[in-house]
Design an enzyme around this catalytic site. Sequence first.
Site, short mmCIF file in Angstrom:
data_model
loop_
_atom_site.label_atom_id
_atom_site.label_comp_id
_atom_site.label_asym_id
_atom_site.label_seq_id
_atom_site.Cartn_x
_atom_site.Cartn_y
_atom_site.Cartn_z
N GLU A 1 77.29 105.85 -22.97
CA GLU A 1 78.34 105.06 -23.61
C GLU A 1 78.86 104.03 -22.62
O GLU A 1 78.28 103.83 -21.55
CB GLU A 1 79.45 105.95 -24.16
N GLU B 1 79.10 104.65 -18.99
CA GLU B 1 77.81 104.79 -18.29
C GLU B 1 77.53 106.20 -17.78
O GLU B 1 76.81 106.37 -16.80
CB GLU B 1 77.72 103.79 -17.12
#
Length: 811
Positions: free
Chosen positions: A432, A435
């Site tokens: 997401e 990271e």
Amino acid sequence: MATLENIPAATGGPGIPPRWTYSAKDVVGTAYSVSSRVWYTVSGGVLSEVYYPTLDRPQIRDLQFVVTDGETFFHDVHRSLRSSAEYLGEHGLGVRIVNADPDGRYQLVMEVISDPHLPCVLIDTRIEGDPDQLRRLHVYALLAPHLEVGGWGNNGNVAMIAGREFLTAHKGETWLALAASVPFVRRSCGYVGTTDGWQDLARNFKLDNEFAAAKDGNIALTGEIELDHGYHFTLGLSFGHTLHRAVTTLFQSLGTPFTEHRERFLEQWDRVCRHLYPLERLSGDEGRLYRRSRELLLAHEDKNYPGALVASLSIPWGETKGDEDLGGYHLVWTRDMVNSATGLLAAGDLTTPLRALIYLACTQQADGGFPQNFWVDGEPYWSGIQLDEVAFPIILAWRLRGAGALADFDPYPMVRAAARYLIVHGCVTPQERWEENCGFSPSTLASNIAALVCASSFAAERGDEATARYLAEYADFIESHVEAWTVTRNGVLVPGIKRHYIRINPAEVGGEMPDEDPEHGVVPIRNRPAGTRSEFAPAEIVDAGFLELVRYGIRKPGDALIEDSLRVIDAALRTDFPAGPCWRRYNFDGYGQRDDGSAYDQWGVGRPWPLLTGERGHYELAAGRGVEIYLRAMENFATPTRLLPEQIWDQPDIPERLMYHGKPTGAAMPLMWAHAEYIKLLRSAADGQVFDLISEVADRYLQVRQRAALEVWKPNRKIGSVAAGTTLRIQAPEPFMLHWSKDEWHHVNDTRSQPTSIEMYFVDIEVARSDRAPVRFTFLWTEKGRWEGRDYAVEVMPRPEARAGESKIAR
């Protein structure tokens, strides 16, 4: 031609292990001209990383002055003097730095720019003070090369050309040259930590060693400035791919009076900044942060690869990073880059965002995706995949089309390829926006929905109604599952609020059917200290990513679920500073300065991000509430030179660690995403509407309209059941004939898949409300003439009713 001296050679090699320097910058600058391919940064009164020939290639650690009277004191400018900085003009990133002796004996007044047309940094310097004190001073330039993005393997020499001595360093095919408008009276090349000029002068205030060469190590170059004829000189640092190129650039730059360079430097910036969209009236600092934000965004565009916008010319916690960690934030992240381009668009710039879009289209991978991040030449650095980073270029293309700013560029091939990637690989994202985790992410899903609606609009514009409908319906499918995938009913963070959005539903990537229940699974947080809890139930971890659903027009502001989720966010993540409110990324985050003020190194404590203050401001505007508190907070979080940090310190002051409450930590600064968010918030306030709102998305999802329920079966989502009264769409990335039945093979259907222009193929099966038998099917892959060799079954379930207290969203 230049000649290099090699004797005497320095002892003490290869030096101590190299490190970069502090990430928190005071200034980032460059000439606006594309021919001046050098970028400089300033931190703590000294020149820190300088980038050449692209803005992802730092070539030095730092360049500073060392001052001594030769008898009683030794001043390292960075550690010993009081520093202040201000810009040279209303526009432009040239800076005036005053480094003052705390005892009042002298001060160094430095003006820093780059040559307007050549890769050379110029530091015009005046030494001011009592004449009797000045006569006793010895001033040295001390340079730490980190050529070709590393401290090891550098080579330094004293050199001579046309009767002038200068200092040079090289590594591979990169050279630098250092000289002043006045001679060096002493010179030395040494190894850092053993025989460099700093060590020599610190011992007895004198430069005892004058080494002519230091080979293959972590080196430093030292030159004493001649002050016999005055206390005003210009220091130049140039670069080239050969020694001759670096040296000719250096002396060409020094051959022109600094005042002429400064005039051209400022004129370049003034010319490009004259046509700002007028937003200053909405600011609380007379537009200073607004103007500098736009200039910083422009300065973060590469000059060899037009349109490549990096996240930040900084290396977070650089003082702990060595050659083994090549990538700071001086890389391209598609998410950061599109936010930067959109910020410039909000400021009235149509040309830079178009260059950004063209660059992204040329960097897109063959399968339609984008790497997690990459060097400006397109070479991937980290190998992760983030579906929002695939979606953002589509959204940027849509914005530029709406602004009439696409010129002769056609983004549709890029749009189609990216949309196909989202459909083939979604909806579980491998990472997401933070990271770190895979799964169903509200912010990622929001970007994917918005991008697919935008892609549908492009297809419709081309007259491809079938593909347009397919893309829009797939967006509808995601939108209809957002709450089922990312809302918990077992909230534990705020008493009385059981139902709220979570940060991530930790579904796995790569299987045939992810577990889509947000109450299942474990969220690992890998940046936590050893020995502390690092696995959490999904309901325990929240972030404000769900606000992207409102930003793009997928959910209404003021919705009860959104507002309840905000109450949870405020309880878990909000910190109120004297400057204003700020939020952390998510609870239990370990990416940030440690509690003792030391650097993040594999673990730490996540601190508040000013960027998130801007995101909250956008939501409050959409909800019809005031945004001034959020604008003022971001302005207050900015440094005196108007740089916005990635994170700010939320604990009591620790002066010895340079940590002060409400001030920057050692994370990235400046963060371009934060500067872009500030500009967009200003523009949104001026327009009375969120600038990032996508009208076609809002028209589709904020208006009450009926849409058929759609469930999707595909190779990475082989669902086992479907609600009665739903369209079951079976899709694949290659053509097929579906051999299927709804009545236990009593009646058999063979249906050829419908094609789309994005090379996705599908068959729709209408599951009636009265159906009870499972849908059974298999595939004949028509291009290969091969049967699947396996039957699949999708059970038909009664359609569930909405739970008490949950709103029904019209489909």
